[in-house]
Design an enzyme around this catalytic site. Structure first.
Site, mmCIF file in Angstrom:
data_model
loop_
_atom_site.group_PDB
_atom_site.id
_atom_site.type_symbol
_atom_site.label_atom_id
_atom_site.label_comp_id
_atom_site.label_asym_id
_atom_site.label_seq_id
_atom_site.Cartn_x
_atom_site.Cartn_y
_atom_site.Cartn_z
ATOM 1 N N ASP A 25 0.840 -1.200 0.000
ATOM 2 C CA ASP A 25 0.000 0.000 0.000
ATOM 3 C C ASP A 25 0.881 1.257 0.000
ATOM 4 O O ASP A 25 0.382 2.379 -0.090
ATOM 5 C CB ASP A 25 -1.022 -0.001 1.149
ATOM 6 N N SER A 26 2.220 1.041 0.034
ATOM 7 C CA SER A 26 3.150 2.145 -0.208
ATOM 8 C C SER A 26 2.908 2.749 -1.586
ATOM 9 O O SER A 26 3.433 3.818 -1.899
ATOM 10 C CB SER A 26 4.598 1.660 -0.100
ATOM 11 N N ASP A 64 -0.962 -6.101 -0.237
ATOM 12 C CA ASP A 64 -1.326 -5.490 1.044
ATOM 13 C C ASP A 64 -2.832 -5.315 1.147
ATOM 14 O O ASP A 64 -3.490 -4.883 0.190
ATOM 15 C CB ASP A 64 -0.690 -4.093 1.146
ATOM 16 N N LYS A 94 -1.132 -9.371 2.929
ATOM 17 C CA LYS A 94 -0.360 -8.901 4.102
ATOM 18 C C LYS A 94 -1.232 -7.960 4.925
ATOM 19 O O LYS A 94 -1.891 -7.074 4.365
ATOM 20 C CB LYS A 94 0.929 -8.207 3.671
ATOM 21 N N GLU A 96 -1.332 -5.549 8.604
ATOM 22 C CA GLU A 96 -0.546 -4.920 9.672
ATOM 23 C C GLU A 96 -1.232 -5.153 11.018
ATOM 24 O O GLU A 96 -2.444 -4.995 11.124
ATOM 25 C CB GLU A 96 -0.430 -3.411 9.422
ATOM 26 N N GLU A 162 9.334 -4.125 10.380
ATOM 27 C CA GLU A 162 9.748 -2.827 9.827
ATOM 28 C C GLU A 162 10.262 -1.909 10.935
ATOM 29 O O GLU A 162 9.564 -1.693 11.944
ATOM 30 C CB GLU A 162 8.551 -2.174 9.092
HETATM 31 O O1 KIV Z 1 3.644 -1.103 1.665
HETATM 32 C C1 KIV Z 1 4.823 -1.514 1.640
HETATM 33 O O2 KIV Z 1 5.587 -1.253 0.703
HETATM 34 C C2 KIV Z 1 5.284 -2.337 2.756
HETATM 35 C C3 KIV Z 1 6.732 -2.698 2.793
HETATM 36 C C4 KIV Z 1 7.571 -1.534 3.146
HETATM 37 C C5 KIV Z 1 6.984 -3.837 3.689
HETATM 38 O O3 KIV Z 1 4.517 -2.677 3.590
#
Ligand code: KIV
Length: 246
Positions: A25-26, A64, A94, A96, A162
């Site tokens: 989600d970056s 994510d 993924k 969090e 992280e």
């Molecule tokens: O969203 C992302 O890119 C991440 C990584 C930095 C692990 O969660």
């Protein structure tokens, strides 16, 4: 593991030996120009995951789950994870968080959806954490280790750590039988992850301690586009070799 958000870069990553690709989600910060990951939606994630999945073959593809797409209920988590797998083409999702999301993790795993956990600096909780800073110092470390063990028991297939101190990352790695994947967590995790555009050097001003830049693509792009611009304005492009006479 490396992040990726589109088919163009996915086809290049496909030519490497990278084991896992994360549609993070970056993409909010890196691709969409947002200031953090909070506004990223399921629609964004499905759209970009599907673009990557169209060309990625060998590496495992993880997507994510964005902010508040899994926290409301187990049913919500199942529906949204299902979309990333069915519509997006991801092989795992993924999430969090620690103890609070264990029921969701168990339900997803029971439904046949592999789950990657994410502890330490969890950007979706940036307003609670108060900034992008190292997590798990002092007594907080015991809590993070306990969360990691809960997630492992709930069935995560891997765990991203992280921005945590190296000794804590090592302790978690030793305590778990599933692989840990670090970013800003030192060299002793089982794997590493970086944001693709960071390691390629798209943004010369972004120089956090944990990052190693393997290229300076930002500068190359500026140079290439400037040369094209000058060529057109000075009448050097297109030349006869780029033109059709009949
Ligand atoms: O969203 C992302 O890119 C991440 C990584 C930095 C692990 O969660």
């Amino acid at each position: 593991m490396v992040t990726c958000y589109d088919a163009a870069f996915a086809s290049l990553i496909e030519k490497t030996a990278i084991d896992m690709v994360l549609v993070g989600d970056s993409l909010g910060n890196v691709i969409l120009g947002l200031k953090d990951t909070i506004p990223v939606t399921m629609e964004h994630m499905v759209h970009h995951t599907a673009a990557v999945a169209r060309v990625l073959r060998r590496p495992m593809l993880v997507a994510d789950m964005p902010f508040l797409s899994y926290n409301i209920s187990i049913e919500q988590a199942l529906r949204n994870a299902g979309r990333l797998i069915q519509e997006g083409g991801a092989q795992a999702v993924k999430l969090e968080g620690g103890a609070a999301i264990v029921p969701q993790v168990k339900a997803l795993v029971a439904a046949g959806i592999p789950v990657v956990g994410h502890l330490g600096l969890t950007p979706q909780s940036i307003h609670t954490l108060g900034g992008y800073k190292v997590q798990g110092r002092g007594a907080q470390g015991d809590e993070l280790l306990a969360d990691a063990q809960l997630l492992a028991a709930a069935g995560v297939c891997a765990l991203v750590l992280e921005l945590v101190p190296q000794p804590l990352a090592l302790a978690v790695t030793k305590a778990l039988s599933v692989p840990t994947i670090g970013i800003g967590a030192g060299p002793e995790t089982d794997g590493q992850v970086l944001v693709l555009h960071d390691l390629l050097g798209f943004n010369g001003e972004f120089t956090p301690k944990f990052l190693k830049k393997y290229a300076n693509l930002g500068e190359l792009v500026v140079q290439a586009v400037s040369r094209y611009d000058a060529d057109v304005k000075e009448g050097h492009f297109p030349g006869p070799e780029h033109s059709f006479q009949s």
